[in-house]
Design a protein around this motif. Structure first.
Motif: not given
Lengths: 333, 333, 333, 333
Positions: A230-236, B192-195, B219-232
């Motif tokens: 990811l575009p960040l320096d530290q963090g996981e 958002v930055d560095e996060n 596909a009759e399934i219920t998948p896991v779906f989890t979004p994540h917010l990135l610094p871009l």
């Protein structure tokens, strides 16, 4: 009286931070910092923000091994001989490389390189204090866990110990410092900026470490593990999606984690998604659990600073235990 | 002769980009841009880089509905009445909101709001050309898919159609533009930055859409779906970990996807992890498949630009089909 | 015995950091944190990384003024009445707003708003300890300098005091936290990311403050001052290009600054361009001087963390002096 | 019939973008791409987003010089011999290096290296079409300006030609792509992220180029020029603070620039600070002028994309003129 500590390999990100933490530690004394690449340079020229003014020296065991303890921040393969030499001289060692993490030599050699000192493997303790505190008290050789295993194991341990995990997907996101100080196409700003991609798909070296330690905790599984840069320096951040052999509701899940971690000084249980910013430059691991009604799975999100809890500050946490100091000394949040 | 196109809701990120794509399209003519919040402002004051000099107007159906087609970029709930009014006047519509994506009114109303025009739902086609091209030829009303469903469905469709999926985890990563133009604590740079953190855990509105469309594909399934917010700012990656009812090796998996997508102008099959940078500002979806020997699972990584293929350029791709133009016109990579 | 300290306006970036610094200070005790917008919220919900668990309260002078000192982090205009009320009750105050920085009421009112308590202006000391240390010992009311004036004045003071400046251009670069916590179009991630632009061109409110303080140091000039917004969260760099009334070579310039700052605990004189990363999350100001042979000008680059040295940690530095504590206490690098 | 174009040095950022622009150009045909470091690699493996599928070849003048024109993207020093060889074979050349920018060999050799082909210097035209369009029509050898000189000269030319400049400070901010593709400590993500610092203070190689060209326009001055590295990939902003020999009010200043640039297809005059995001991935230069009442100076802010207008797209703009094509062909905004 202060224990003197050598940091070998202090020109890399992890070693430099370890040097800083030792330098400011109320009990330890930073005896020397050594480097294989930047001899003669003051550490604060490379890392002004660490404010360690010591000059990087070429390693000389005759002088540098005259310490109570050492943190070795060498690459895998290169670490083992130095660790062996230090141990021979009675120096307590925290090794940040992978050389003493895997108990099975064949597994190590399959994923890494031939092992120079397999005879020491069984003397090493796995340096994850929250899970193996007792074994670290007074230990002489500690293998610092990989950054991903640190987060993944803290995330999964309560469920693993409960014996309920049948499958798990660990999707990991990391900042660029995890790739180290070497300037490569991968770490070039322009490659990383405005980007995200998986890497090490299907063959990342932290996999056998995660497998081994999960099994030790009671989960004999082969989880999916895929890191992303990811575009960040530290963090996981690790996002874990766990299939269990029985239904677990939110209250039970929360209770399971509270029982395991409520008294841990470096674990924060929270009820919203942890961000890596929340734990930046700390030894903390911040965890949210979510019993997912739609899918029946247990979700666990765990955020750490890969250089701190994932590497250098956790090493100091272990070192505190090795020499009988308070576990949180010098790495308080 | 050019088809005239209205873009309603052009002050938001998606609408503004749609306006730009229509404005530069060799066949379409941008008739007008309307806004509920920035009437009187030139679009290129808000979005200099789109270089559309038209002034945002208040919507007036008497004048603005005199077009061949419209792209509606309103929030859910607000879109349906406008879509209905435009359809009543014979205007072809691509609706970017969720209002016509879900076939079941009850499901829509459970996840969103009461539906103002349920009678139109069955007239809408789902605007994912790679999967439902035939149904879009000459269509009058198209529901533009959500950005996450776009990436997830393109990633999973070949496996879904093969009828082999028994379970799936979809871990998604997105840039901030997906959260829209509204200035909130969540979109503040400092948040958002560095996060990186998950959001919408267990209850994101794209879930029922993914479920519905996967079922439609087999596909009759219920998948896991989890979004994540990135610094871009722009870009979306879905990492899919699929459990199948039979073993699939790398060659078979690659062949399955090649059969499905080799001739698709907007899909790039690659053999290394796709990055969102690779598809930035294009209508492309870049996909890697990996048959994972360790876990027996099939991994699929798909990268898109959430504002382009995830929203606005895909709308133009659909609109091309609706009016009989070449599918790639105006949105070539 | 500890001095108790109130932080009023602790839900903003500066106030929250001030609360953290007070909370961890070896001498001060954080009495309460108040907010006008987030009453009832724990501060560590808004700012997990500060780890201050106090709940934000509505300000009530009857209870909250029963402290030894206060840090007021209100917007300009709103600050003056609270400062007056606290002073009336004998509370020592560091005010982070602009309300008591300008000595001339008319100038203040020209750049800001009508002043509610002009009678207090002359009782306020300007809280830049490196330049006005003596006046801060035991002071009752201190106006915390603006972040840009802090960096600019530290950069220019030695030359100003030497009486040699005839003209100066101050080009400043700042991270987004300087714009505060309010979510606006300007602070939206998508506006800032991959961007840089000037702002406040010709009319930034820190101009009269810089002018006033430069004059006080001996430079009766009207320098150019232009800030630029950068895609980073914390950090501020001022690049100063100074025309002098006589030639100054590198040695003389370096000596001038060494004489001024060699003993300052928070100033680092360096011989390469300072980066804001070098001083992140510290009370330090890092300065390079360069006597430019090509142009005959003196260049001075100064880097600070706008929230720390530029605001909150400098406030604690001043507060230490006001109550007779060691200046560096609680804000050591 | 199409003119065939060679791009030599196409594995670097500038060369790769030039290859893309030629590849998509309606008139030019991309004959070949060559590289000194990545022979055998497809260009779209290195730069997926450019979507140029040609394989990088080792340069072979016998085959590769059989073209109408070439864009040479070699480092300074290495470029001159190749340019000479191509010119000898009658190939029109745009050279992106510094080798033919400086008219005075001694100056070149003072700032760079010994010049291998000084005899060609006087045959080269300076490829800034907005300032020297006539000289580029039909030219055989064009020296592409440096990215900073491009922005600085476009910013200052109207004032320079008016003969009013007595002094100028040019404070420049650039993204990391300007440092090139080489992975170094300076371009490592962790070095750049959350950072900003000056570099090349007092001795940047674009200085003599700016001096020479300003003199040519009528301003015999030695301006301050200081670049700063920012955490963004593409984009360059110059902030110019100009001292003039007479007072110039806002209307006169605006009129001066409108007279100079109103008809320029690639210059946008705006009345608020230009951001680099506004011109990303375009051949545009966006300029604001501000007559500063406080200081009496004229401020000019100019934003470009350093890889586009600053290098590769400007090269195509020049090449269009060299071969008699419409200037904007293939590089329209």
């Amino acid at each position: 009286m202060a224990d003197s500590v050598l940091v070998a390999g202090a020109s890399g990100y992890a070693g430099a931070l370890a040097a800083r933490l030792i330098d400011r530690h109320p009990h330890f004394e930073l005896a020397a910092v050594t480097s294989r690449s930047d001899v003669g340079t003051r550490l604060d020229e490379l890392y002004p923000h660490h404010r360690v003014s010591k000059v990087l020296e070429e390693l000389d065991l005759d002088t540098h091994a005259d310490v109570d303890a050492a943190i070795v921040a060498y690459p895998h393969g290169a670490a083992a001989p130095l660790v062996a030499a230090l141990r021979e001289r009675g120096v307590k060692v925290v090794d940040l490389s992978a050389d003493f993490r895997l108990h099975d030599v064949a597994t190590y050699e399959q994923w890494y390189v031939p092992h120079a000192h397999p005879e020491l493997i069984n003397t090493a303790r796995y340096g994850l204090p929250e899970l193996h505190r007792e074994s670290l008290h007074g230990a002489d050789l500690v293998a610092g866990p990989g950054c991903f295993p640190t987060a993944a194991l803290l995330a999964l341990a309560p469920l693993a110990r409960a014996g309920v995990i049948t499958d798990a997907v660990i999707d990991a996101k990391t900042g660029v410092s995890g790739a180290g100080r070497a300037a490569t196409a991968k770490t070039h700003f322009v490659s990383v900026d405005e980007n995200v991609a998986a890497y090490g798909v299907g063959h990342h070296r932290h996999m056998p470490e995660i497998d081994q330690e999960l099994a030790r905790l009671g989960a004999e599984i082969t989880p999916v593990f895929t890191p992303h840069l990811l575009p960040l320096d530290q963090g996981e951040l690790v996002s874990c999606y766990v299939t269990t052999d029985r239904a677990i509701d939110q209250d039970s899940l929360a209770e399971l984690y509270a029982d395991a971690y409520a008294d841990e000084p470096f674990i924060e249980l929270v009820d919203r998604p942890p961000g890596v910013r929340d734990v930046r430059e700390t030894n903390l691991c911040r965890i949210q659990v979510h019993a997912d009604e739609r899918t029946g799975k247990a979700f666990v999100f765990a955020a750490i600073d890969n250089l701190w809890k994932g590497t250098a500050s956790q090493a100091v946490q272990s070192l505190n235990l090795m020499v009988g100091r308070p576990e949180v000394e010098g790495v308080e949040p």
